[in-house]
Structures are given as C-alpha cells and as structure tokens.
Design an enzyme around this catalytic site. Structure first.
Site, PDB file in Angstrom:
ATOM      1  N   HIS A 111      30.388  20.038   8.739  1.00 37.62           N
ATOM      2  CA  HIS A 111      31.573  20.169   7.890  1.00 37.62           C
ATOM      3  C   HIS A 111      32.131  21.598   7.943  1.00 37.62           C
ATOM      4  CE1 HIS A 111      33.978  19.345   4.151  1.00 37.62           C
ATOM      5  NE2 HIS A 111      33.845  20.657   4.032  1.00 37.62           N
ATOM      6  N   GLU A 112      31.289  22.570   7.626  1.00 35.71           N
ATOM      7  CA  GLU A 112      31.752  23.962   7.615  1.00 35.71           C
ATOM      8  C   GLU A 112      32.153  24.397   9.029  1.00 35.71           C
ATOM      9  OE1 GLU A 112      32.388  25.102   4.762  1.00 35.71           O
ATOM     10  OE2 GLU A 112      31.166  23.706   3.592  1.00 35.71           O
TER      11      GLU A 112
HETATM   12 ZN    ZN Z   1      35.300  21.826   2.995  1.00 34.53          ZN
END
Ligand code: ZN
Length: 493
Positions: free
Chosen positions: A257-258
């Site tokens: 995600h990051e």
């Molecule tokens: Zn986010």
C-alpha cells in the site's frame, strides 16, 4: 513569475523541514520530546504563514496574471491562489497555536490509546474540533463547514456526493457480506497464525519493494505505530510499516500500500520540482494509487503467484505444503472486524462510513466530543455488526483526528473506488494479469506514470481520472469488482 518561483522555493524548503520533523516524530524520536519539537514546528508554521500572508504573494499573484503564462505556470498560480485563500483567512497567532495543539494532541492520543482511555485525549480533540469548525467558517461562511473540509482533501467533494456514493456502496456491500457470511465457503486461514519472525518480515518488505520496482536509492522503509508515506522531495520518499509477530499479512500489505503512494511521488515530472505542483494532487487520488497496488494488484491471484515463492523461501516452516492459491484465498478473507487498517476489501468502506457519519455530526455541532465513544460503538454495531470491547480498538484506533484531518476519511473510500476503475482501464490497454504474474510491474508503473503520476498537482483529480480511464468516475467498477472477486473466492453462485 521568476519572483513567484523564488517564493515557491522557500515554501518547498519549509515543507521539506516540516516533513522531516514529522517523519522523525512518528519513527525514532524519544517519547518525551514533543515539547521542543512542537515549539520548532510552531515557529516553522508561523514562518510559512507569514510568507503566505505577507504582502508579496497577493501582489505577485495579481501581477503574473497580466503576463503570458504557460499551462504549468497557470496551474502554479491557481494552486498558490487556492492555498493563499485557505491560509490568509486564519490569523497568524491562531495558526501557530493550532500547530502547537496538534503536536500535543498526537502525544495525548498515543497515551490514551495505550491506556484505552478516551478521557486523556478528549480535551485536545474538543479544541481541535472547535478550531476546525472556526477555520471552515472563516474560509467560506456560506458553505456547510464539513463541505469546506471535504473540498480541502478532494477538490469538489461534498456531503451530497458522499451520501450518494456511500448509499450506492451500502446497497451492494451489505447483501454481499450477508451472502458471504451465510452461504460462503470460508477459506482456511490456519497457516497465517505464525509466529512470523520480524527479521523474516523485514526481508519480505525488501523483496516486495523490489518486485514493485521501487528505487531504494530514493526510498527507504522505517517503522512506526501507523504505516504512512511522506515525501521530502521526489528524490527522497519514506515509507513506514508496523510488524506484528502474529500477523505477517498486515505488514506485507502495508508495504504494498505505502509502496503505491511512494511510486506516485517518485514519478512526478522533474519540471515540477521545487514548485507548488510537486506532489500528489489530492488525498483521494493518492489513495487510489496505494489501493490499486494493495488490492486490485496485491490481493490478486497473479500477484500472489509472483511473490509466493519468495514468501515460502523466507518462511519455509510456516508455509510448507501451502499453495499460492490457498495463500491468495486466506489473505482475502472477508469478515466484519474492529480495525479499519486491517479490514478486508468488502468491509473496508463500512469502517469509513462510521467515521464519515461521526465527522459530519461533530463538525455540524450535533455531536459532542465526549459522546464519540458511545456513538462509535453504536455505528460499528449497526454497520458491521460488531461489539467494540474498548476504545483502543474503537474510536482511539486512528491517528488522523490528532492533526485535525476531518474530511480526510471519505477520500479513502473514494480512492478505493477510483482504483477499480483505473485497473479496468489498464486491462483494456494491456494484459494486466499476465504482466503481474510474471512479476513485471514496470508495465503497471509506466502506464500510471504516463497517465497520472507525472502531472503532480498540475491537473485536477477529475481530469486525471478521465485521462486514465477515458470516462468520468463511476462507482460501479468498484462494486462490480467486489461482487465478481468475492463470489469466486467464497464460491457463491
Ligand atoms: Zn494510504
């Protein structure tokens, strides 16, 4: 324009310094050090405020409008005008005071969360809500204050749009969850229990970043309570994760995600560097990039097939005899739960809707801060059917309100829905599944860099969605995607 650019450079330097301090605060700063940091941040904010509200900026903004401007220059002027309006409506002293308040609130929240005691945080949150309501009224006294706040995170977003969008989602998601729970064949998740060594998980983070094509010469990974991404500039982007010994999937998908956020920042066009346009355009669009990597790609069978051999190599004991298909199903289990960041794709937006309802009432002044825990628990029961045992896993779980970020959460749901539409558009241009299964994520990143990333804040979110997808935003791509994916996993007919 040259003079304006010099001012943009100063703003860039101030932002850089503030991001470094914020990153330090969330990662390695000692626990009792916020006092001095708060003072430093307040001084920097005051300096930024003076720079933004002094006589120079409004004069330059007026003057450059008489010059012939390139498309990029016109976008810079528009972005700065927007920021000027937002900041110049708040008196300098109040602005610095708010900055000190949020730094203290962060520390109070950490203690309150650890002790699961909302009362330690409540006095700070009361002041933050009051300040946000006041700032919204100063910026646009004619609009509902929550609409003013929504627009700051996702230009153009209103409560009316949110109500319609969330209504449509709920209509599909609620019956889907019921079918999953009542008729679905639940995947085996027993092998996910661990324990998973932190050293192994750190190795896996490196592997994931490698597969995603993240340039480690320009992006590092740290550890924090709550995973996040920050950029100092396009050549220095930081992501963080949080490792849990009992749950490897948590950090694994945080990194994916990051990493999506990081790739966006790493690919902003060089020509925008040092200007006010360097950086992702809106919270919703930023979240669409991280969600695209995390869900549409990361939680797909082709991606799991691509990385599972590495995971098995790092954790041979835990995963002996487990297949990529079994792992894929296990990391896609859908189940109503307490924690937003750990929520699956189906129930995720319901967590956002709980926060949206609370924020709407808090900012309208129809809910007192002291009533948050009870109202939170009531909505979690109504939307997700879960009982909240304590505030640590209830209303104290998220960091966002510490910084006064009301109106931010809806952009998470919006970004999640944008992502499904973007993935669909990508599939029309190339064989996404085949590229991902071969571990060739460069096909994905070059497509996104060309259609979205390079533009920074130069183009609006609506323009970028249309540019990438060939059509305006439509939430049906997201609901269709959820129904198709989960009907297969849970063998619903
Ligand atoms: Zn986010």
């Amino acid at each position: 324009m040259q003079e304006l650019r010099r001012l943009e450079k100063k703003l860039y330097a101030l932002q850089y310094a503030q991001n470094v301090i914020e990153y330090d605060d969330a990662t390695v700063a000692p626990p009792e050090s916020y006092e001095g940091r708060g003072e430093a941040v307040a001084e920097l904010s005051a300096f930024e405020h003076a720079l933004m509200t002094g006589e120079t900026l409004p004069r330059l903004l007026e003057e450059v409008k008489k010059e012939p401007l390139s498309e990029q220059e016109a976008a810079e002027v528009e972005e700065l005008s927007r920021r000027y309006r937002r900041i110049s409506c708040v008196p300098a002293e109040e602005y610095a005071e708010f900055s000190r308040l949020t730094t203290r609130a962060m520390s109070a929240w950490e203690k309150a969360k650890a002790a699961s005691d909302f009362s330690l945080y409540q006095p700070y949150l009361e002041k933050i809500v009051a300040a946000r309501r006041r700032f919204a009224a100063l910026l646009d006294p004619d609009k509902a204050p929550y609409d003013v706040l929504l627009d700051q995170f996702e230009p153009g977003l209103t409560m009316e749009t949110c109500d319609r969008f969330f209504g449509e989602l709920r209509e599909v998601i609620t019956p889907l969850i019921r079918r999953i729970t009542e008729e679905g064949k639940k995947p085996d998740t027993s092998f996910l229990r661990g324990p998973w060594s932190l050293a192994g998980q750190r190795k896996l983070s490196d592997r994931v970043m490698e597969v995603m094509g993240i340039d480690r010469a320009h992006c590092t990974i740290g550890e924090s309570e709550h995973p996040f991404t920050t950029e100092f500039y396009k050549g220095d982007v930081r992501i963080t994760t949080h490792y849990f010994e009992e749950d490897m999937a948590s950090s694994f998908y945080s990194v994916v995600h990051e990493g999506g956020h990081a790739l966006y920042e790493l690919h902003i066009a060089d020509r925008l560097m040092g200007t006010c346009l360097a950086g992702g355009v809106s919270m919703g669009l930023h979240e669409s990039q991280s969600r695209l990597y995390e869900n549409n790609i990361g939680r797909s069978l082709p991606f799991v097939r691509a990385v599972f051999p590495s995971i098995q190599e790092i954790f041979p004991e835990q995963l002996s005899g487990v297949t990529a298909e079994e792992f894929y199903k296990a990391v896609n289990v859908a189940e109503p739960s307490l924690i937003r960041t750990e929520a699956d794709e189906v129930t995720y937006c319901l967590h956002i809707m709980v926060r949206y309802e609370l924020e709407k009432q808090l900012i309208a002044g129809t809910l007192a801060v002291g009533d948050i825990p009870a109202e939170w628990n009531r909505l979690m029961k109504e939307y997700l059917g879960v009982e909240v045992p304590c505030d640590r896993v209830g209303c104290l779980q998220d960091v966002h309100w510490c910084s006064g970020d009301f109106g931010y959460f809806p952009s998470y749901a919006l970004g999640t829905a944008y992502a499904a539409q973007i993935a669909d558009a990508m599939r029309r241009d190339f064989d996404l599944d085949a590229a991902v299964e071969r571990g060739e994520l460069s096909a994905v990143s070059s497509w996104l860099a060309e259609k979205i990333w390079q533009y920074g804040k130069e183009k609006s979110p609506a323009w970028l969605i249309k540019n990438a997808c060939g059509a305006p935003f439509d939430p049906h791509y997201y609901t269709d995607y959820l129904v198709k994916k989960y009907s297969e996993i849970y063998e619903l007919d």
